[in-house]
Design an enzyme around this catalytic site. Sequence first.
Site, mmCIF file in Angstrom:
data_model
loop_
_atom_site.group_PDB
_atom_site.id
_atom_site.type_symbol
_atom_site.label_atom_id
_atom_site.label_comp_id
_atom_site.label_asym_id
_atom_site.label_seq_id
_atom_site.Cartn_x
_atom_site.Cartn_y
_atom_site.Cartn_z
ATOM 1 N N TYR A 11 -55.046 71.425 -22.043
ATOM 2 C CA TYR A 11 -55.572 72.597 -21.337
ATOM 3 C C TYR A 11 -55.275 73.890 -22.107
ATOM 4 C CZ TYR A 11 -55.960 76.169 -17.686
ATOM 5 O OH TYR A 11 -56.282 77.293 -16.974
ATOM 6 N N LYS B 175 -56.080 74.001 -8.014
ATOM 7 C CA LYS B 175 -57.270 73.147 -8.071
ATOM 8 C C LYS B 175 -57.323 72.241 -6.833
ATOM 9 C CE LYS B 175 -57.333 75.266 -12.017
ATOM 10 N NZ LYS B 175 -56.718 74.725 -13.214
ATOM 11 N N ASP C 200 -49.482 66.339 -16.997
ATOM 12 C CA ASP C 200 -50.275 67.303 -16.236
ATOM 13 C C ASP C 200 -51.257 66.485 -15.392
ATOM 14 O OD1 ASP C 200 -52.113 69.149 -15.285
ATOM 15 O OD2 ASP C 200 -52.082 70.379 -17.104
ATOM 16 N N ARG D 85 -35.865 83.323 -2.855
ATOM 17 C CA ARG D 85 -36.101 82.871 -4.240
ATOM 18 C C ARG D 85 -35.468 81.496 -4.435
ATOM 19 N NH1 ARG D 85 -32.745 84.250 -8.082
ATOM 20 N NH2 ARG D 85 -32.549 86.422 -7.414
HETATM 21 C C1 LIG Z 1 -55.851 75.274 -14.261
HETATM 22 C C2 LIG Z 1 -55.047 74.328 -15.044
HETATM 23 C C3 LIG Z 1 -53.759 74.671 -15.493
HETATM 24 C C4 LIG Z 1 -53.145 76.032 -15.294
HETATM 25 O O1 LIG Z 1 -52.948 76.303 -13.949
HETATM 26 P P1 LIG Z 1 -52.999 77.785 -13.307
HETATM 27 O O2 LIG Z 1 -52.791 77.510 -11.872
HETATM 28 O O3 LIG Z 1 -54.340 78.367 -13.635
HETATM 29 O O4 LIG Z 1 -51.890 78.562 -13.931
HETATM 30 C C5 LIG Z 1 -53.048 73.706 -16.200
HETATM 31 N N1 LIG Z 1 -53.580 72.488 -16.467
HETATM 32 C C6 LIG Z 1 -54.802 72.143 -16.069
HETATM 33 C C7 LIG Z 1 -55.324 70.784 -16.398
HETATM 34 C C8 LIG Z 1 -55.588 73.048 -15.350
HETATM 35 O O5 LIG Z 1 -56.828 72.695 -14.972
#
Ligand SMILES: *Cc1c(COP(=O)(O)O)cnc(C)c1O
Length: 385
Positions: A103, A201, A176, A51
């Site tokens: 988001y 992603k 982000d 962890r």
């Molecule tokens: C998918 C996404 C998230 C959240 O991520 P997860 O891996 O699904 O928890 C946050 N910000 C953006 C822009 C995203 O496309």
Amino acid sequence: MRTKSKSIATLAVHAGYQKDEAYDAIVTPITTASSFIQRDLNEQRKFCYSRVSNPTRYSYETALAEIENGIYATATASGVAAASLALELLPRDSHIIVITGVYGGTFRLFESIRKSTFGFSFSYINLNDQAELEAALQSNTRMIWIESPTNPLLRIVDIEKVCQFAKARNIITCVDNTFATAWNQQPLSLGADLVMLSTSKYINGHSDIIGGALITRREDFAAEINSKKTALGAIASPFDAYLALRGMKTLDLRMQRQCDNALKVAEFLENHAEILEVHYPGLKSHPDYELCKKQMRSGGAVVTIRLKGDLERVNRFIKGLQYFVLAESLGGVESMVNHSATMSHASMGAEARAAIGIFDTTLRLSVGIECIDDLIEDLAYALAQ
Ligand SMILES: *Cc1c(COP(=O)(O)O)cnc(C)c1O
């Protein structure tokens, strides 16, 4: 000492501490151990308990930090876990200025959880509007939350400008960077304090993990994030760290192809009679085209369109597609289509959606690495249905 390349193509393969200390394996092995043997009471081990730190996760984290031009990264169980870890840097009752159209999962974390559990308040504004920024400031404003490009209309925030504004007022900035990735822009180099990623992603790129990361160049934040991630425990597993690190090696190739493909798809759709709107920041018709050119390497790999007609028309279009699959996510090697009204933005009412420019016929395309001729043919065929 020879200097290290700053090229993402080279870094994606060689960045960070990617070593196998046991056998000198050419790739970082998956170390699943929860615990590591200590030889005696005085021995200080690099890894004690997974962890806190784990060899596979450490290789991945150091690589991630380097491609984002940071000094520290922590790999979390998901993108929203990384977002929630970022909020842990703030005291109770903080005020956060947030980009409009943030988001959905981030919005839910802010509105449904942290308002009541942390006493946070949020102002959602157009971050490029200096007057709106000034007006939103409160005595307890501690963070500005940036997302660029946004989902699904791909509006772009001038990251450098907003970070300068924040820095002058001792406000933390968190970007982000999920849609753009370090391949398109490095927010830490533009002055941001934190980069938050959903690695589910483009970083992993193969639609087979859920993961996130929080990255910084600041020593004070690195120490604080590291101790808080250990206390909170929402870390990435060694399997997921391995897959994401493996996926990241081809980030340059994938992004190059996907962003090139996306521009061609956007150009094709812009001239198509069945299409009402095309949103792509790499097109001159996009309101943030100039900002995109200044800040990003390309317009990214997502193209959002609005079809003529109604929901029935949209359904026929989707059914007519062969390669674009209807799916919730984005950023994989396969092309995907997302229906904003019933999928990513389903929790909003139709009126609220329309107010931010999302209609029943709005579709987000995540353009993959397939042959561009096949993707264009696929869209042309489906549009003829
Ligand atoms: C998918 C996404 C998230 C959240 O991520 P997860 O891996 O699904 O928890 C946050 N910000 C953006 C822009 C995203 O496309």
